[in-house]
Write a protein that holds these residues in place. Structure first.
Motif, PDB file in Angstrom:
ATOM      1  N   GLN A  67       0.827  -1.210   0.000  1.00 30.65           N
ATOM      2  CA  GLN A  67       0.000   0.000   0.000  1.00 30.65           C
ATOM      3  C   GLN A  67       0.864   1.263   0.000  1.00 30.65           C
ATOM      4  O   GLN A  67       0.457   2.294  -0.560  1.00 30.65           O
ATOM      5  CB  GLN A  67      -0.932   0.001   1.210  1.00 30.65           C
ATOM      6  CG  GLN A  67      -2.118  -0.949   1.023  1.00 30.65           C
ATOM      7  CD  GLN A  67      -3.292  -0.587   1.915  1.00 30.65           C
ATOM      8  OE1 GLN A  67      -3.259  -0.849   3.114  1.00 30.65           O
ATOM      9  NE2 GLN A  67      -4.312   0.004   1.339  1.00 30.65           N
ATOM     10  N   GLY A  68       2.048   1.177   0.590  1.00 34.45           N
ATOM     11  CA  GLY A  68       2.956   2.319   0.533  1.00 34.45           C
ATOM     12  C   GLY A  68       3.368   2.628  -0.889  1.00 34.45           C
ATOM     13  O   GLY A  68       3.430   3.806  -1.296  1.00 34.45           O
ATOM     14  N   ALA A  69       3.626   1.580  -1.665  1.00 32.60           N
ATOM     15  CA  ALA A  69       3.970   1.788  -3.071  1.00 32.60           C
ATOM     16  C   ALA A  69       2.796   2.423  -3.817  1.00 32.60           C
ATOM     17  O   ALA A  69       2.987   3.283  -4.696  1.00 32.60           O
ATOM     18  CB  ALA A  69       4.358   0.463  -3.711  1.00 32.60           C
ATOM     19  N   CYS A  70       1.563   2.006  -3.465  1.00 33.72           N
ATOM     20  CA  CYS A  70       0.378   2.591  -4.108  1.00 33.72           C
ATOM     21  C   CYS A  70       0.242   4.072  -3.761  1.00 33.72           C
ATOM     22  O   CYS A  70      -0.106   4.902  -4.626  1.00 33.72           O
ATOM     23  CB  CYS A  70      -0.879   1.843  -3.673  1.00 33.72           C
ATOM     24  SG  CYS A  70      -0.990   0.141  -4.296  1.00 33.72           S
ATOM     25  N   VAL A  71       0.507   4.426  -2.493  1.00 33.04           N
ATOM     26  CA  VAL A  71       0.390   5.823  -2.072  1.00 33.04           C
ATOM     27  C   VAL A  71       1.385   6.696  -2.839  1.00 33.04           C
ATOM     28  O   VAL A  71       1.046   7.781  -3.358  1.00 33.04           O
ATOM     29  CB  VAL A  71       0.606   5.949  -0.554  1.00 33.04           C
ATOM     30  CG1 VAL A  71       0.747   7.426  -0.150  1.00 33.04           C
ATOM     31  CG2 VAL A  71      -0.544   5.299   0.206  1.00 33.04           C
TER      32      VAL A  71
END
Length: 543
Positions: free
Chosen positions: A386-390
């Motif tokens: 999810q960090g990569a998505c953010v």
């Protein structure tokens, strides 16, 4: 003596087993002499003895009912022994009345010696039966409780493992879905809404797997209990009786009659002869009649009975057909004692097997965390994926991504997915969490409350200390299940002023008269504290 009193006052002295054995002894071995020493007189005596037994057994029925309803152990013991002494004393008078009514003959023999023989035989015989049956019943009850607890704990652990496996499968299939979803997104127009939708897919998978892990509830079917040896054939149950438990027992029961008929020297000689015969038969049965050799077993003890007959005729040559009673009595006693010894041995082995299985399941639960890789996978989805998505969503919020940014996003999410898929199947539980995990594993069988000091929590980070604490708590909880059906316990651990770790586990129950070694914990102390049995151990401060 404590074991004997526990059997006498335990509420199960008069049972169908004591009735069956007493009928056998009264109707075959301990018969009155009715009109001579021949076979006809013996048969008359056997009939009189059997009828007399029926009268006396009927008198004991209310006593058997009362002893099961009384709450006081001292009261039960007094009732049982008082009734036994009264009935044993009455036996000669009852037999005389029946013999006179049936045959018009009063049995011969001095009344004091007959009463003494009956008292000695009744107390010795029924006490042995009571000790054996009470120990067997206690072992069987403990084994049943242990098996039931094992079924609950094993069922709970099996369900936990199934849920962990299902969560792992959901994680694997979900990642495959996320990969396809990611490629579809990257193949089309990439904007903030598209990345946010993909991020929701990642979050949705992590939440589904997390809910699945938390859905543990022990409502699955119980695992089958441990097998026991209840169906073992009779040939495997005829084990060697304990030394000096057959012929000397018979000689002891006949001692008052032998003293009355021939004097103290004859009674003592019969007892010594019984000891010698038993030693020879004991050696022979252990060498040539090991299970499964029932014919050899019976042959050895029949020969021993013949030996006792020789001893009888040697010192009482005019005893007549009664001198042949040992030929039947000794092998019958040997079979009964051998079967009782085998029953006790099998019940004890069943109890130990169930205790060991329960301890092993609980310890494995405390040592291995099968859901750790899945929980780590959820954390990776929450964190790295999810960090990569953010980061990627922020980049495409106002413009289309560059090829390098797309490649970076694909690389970051792929690395997160690979980390999840390549995680091991299980992990060892961190030492500091092993006690909590052990108590959690026991929850389906025993509700455990705990008071653990913070200083102890620090000590539990040491693997050796954690292992010893888990071992002590496991033994205490196994004993709690074994000796009580209360299904609750309390664990208290604190650091003493000297720096030692004091561990105390208490559970409702009554301490056995001679507590066993349990699972082998060293340095333990087991004691009764009011209505609780307490296992206490002090672990020295580590250097």
């Amino acid at each position: 003596m404590t074991t004997w009193w526990s059997a006498v006052s335990g509420g199960g002295f008069y049972t169908r087993w004591s009735a069956a054995v007493s009928l056998l002894v009264a109707g075959i071995f301990s018969v009155p002499s009715v009109g001579g020493v021949g076979i006809e007189a013996y048969l008359r005596g056997a009939a009189v003895a059997a009828l007399g037994w029926a009268v006396l057994a009927a008198l004991l029925v209310p006593v058997a009912v009362a002893e099961r309803r009384m709450s006081s152990r001292a009261g039960r013991g007094a009732l049982v022994l008082g009734a036994l002494l009264v009935v044993a004393t009455m036996r000669s008078f009852v037999n005389d009345a029946i013999s006179s009514a049936l045959f018009g003959i009063v049995p011969s023999g001095p009344m004091p010696s007959r009463i003494a023989t009956n008292l000695l035989t009744a107390v010795a015989l029924l006490s042995i039966v009571a000790v054996i049956t009470s120990r067997h019943a206690a072992s069987r009850a403990a084994a049943d409780r242990l098996r039931a607890a094992l079924a609950r704990v094993a069922s709970a652990e099996a369900r936990r493992q199934r849920i962990a496996a299902e969560a792992r499968e959901a994680l694997v299939s979900g990642i495959a879905m996320l990969r396809r979803s990611r490629e579809r997104m990257l193949d089309g127009p990439v904007d903030f809404e598209a990345v946010r939708a993909f991020s929701e897919d990642v979050r949705g998978l992590s939440h589904r797997v997390d809910r699945l892990l938390r859905s543990y509830d022990d409502d699955g079917p119980l695992e089958p209990p441990l097998p026991d040896d209840a169906d073992a054939p009779l040939s495997m149950r005829l084990v060697a009786p304990p030394w000096l438990s057959v012929a000397p027992l018979y000689a002891l029961a006949c001692l008052p009659y032998a003293v009355a008929a021939g004097g103290a020297g004859v009674g003592l000689a019969g007892l010594v002869g019984g000891i010698l015969v038993d030693l020879v038969a004991g050696v022979a049965v252990r060498r040539w009649a090991r299970p499964p050799r029932p014919a050899a077993f019976v042959a050895v003890w029949t020969a021993a009975g013949a030996g006792m007959s020789v001893v009888t005729y040697l010192f009482l040559p005019r005893i007549g057909v009664l001198g042949l009673v040992p030929v039947l009595a000794v092998p019958v006693v040997a079979v009964l004692v051998g079967l009782c010894r085998d029953a006790l041995s099998r019940a004890g082995a069943d109890e130990r097997r169930a205790a060991g299985g329960l301890a092993e399941v609980a310890r494995e639960a405390a040592e291995v965390d099968e859901s750790a890789p899945v929980r780590q996978g959820v954390d990776v989805l929450h964190g790295r994926a999810q960090g990569a998505c953010v980061v990627f969503a922020a980049r495409v919020d106002e413009r289309a991504p560059t090829p390098d940014e797309v490649a970076d996003f694909r690389s970051r999410t792929e690395a997160a997915f690979r980390a999840i898929l390549h995680a091991g199947s299980d992990e060892r539980m961190p030492p500091g969490e092993s006690l909590d995990r052990l108590i959690e594993a026991w929850a389906p069988a025993v509700a455990v409350t705990q008071r653990i000091d913070d200083a102890v929590r620090m000590r539990l980070r040491d693997p050796e200390t954690a292992e010893r604490v888990v071992s002590v708590v496991t033994e205490a909880l196994v004993n709690a299940v074994k000796h009580s059906g209360a299904r609750r316990a309390q664990v208290v651990a604190r650091v003493t002023g000297s720096g030692s770790l004091l561990l105390r586990v208490a559970s409702p129950g009554r301490l056995a008269p001679r507590p066993g070694r349990g699972l082998g914990t060293i340095g333990r102390r087991v004691f009764q504290d009011g209505g609780d049995v307490v296992l206490e151990t002090v672990l020295p401060a580590s250097r």
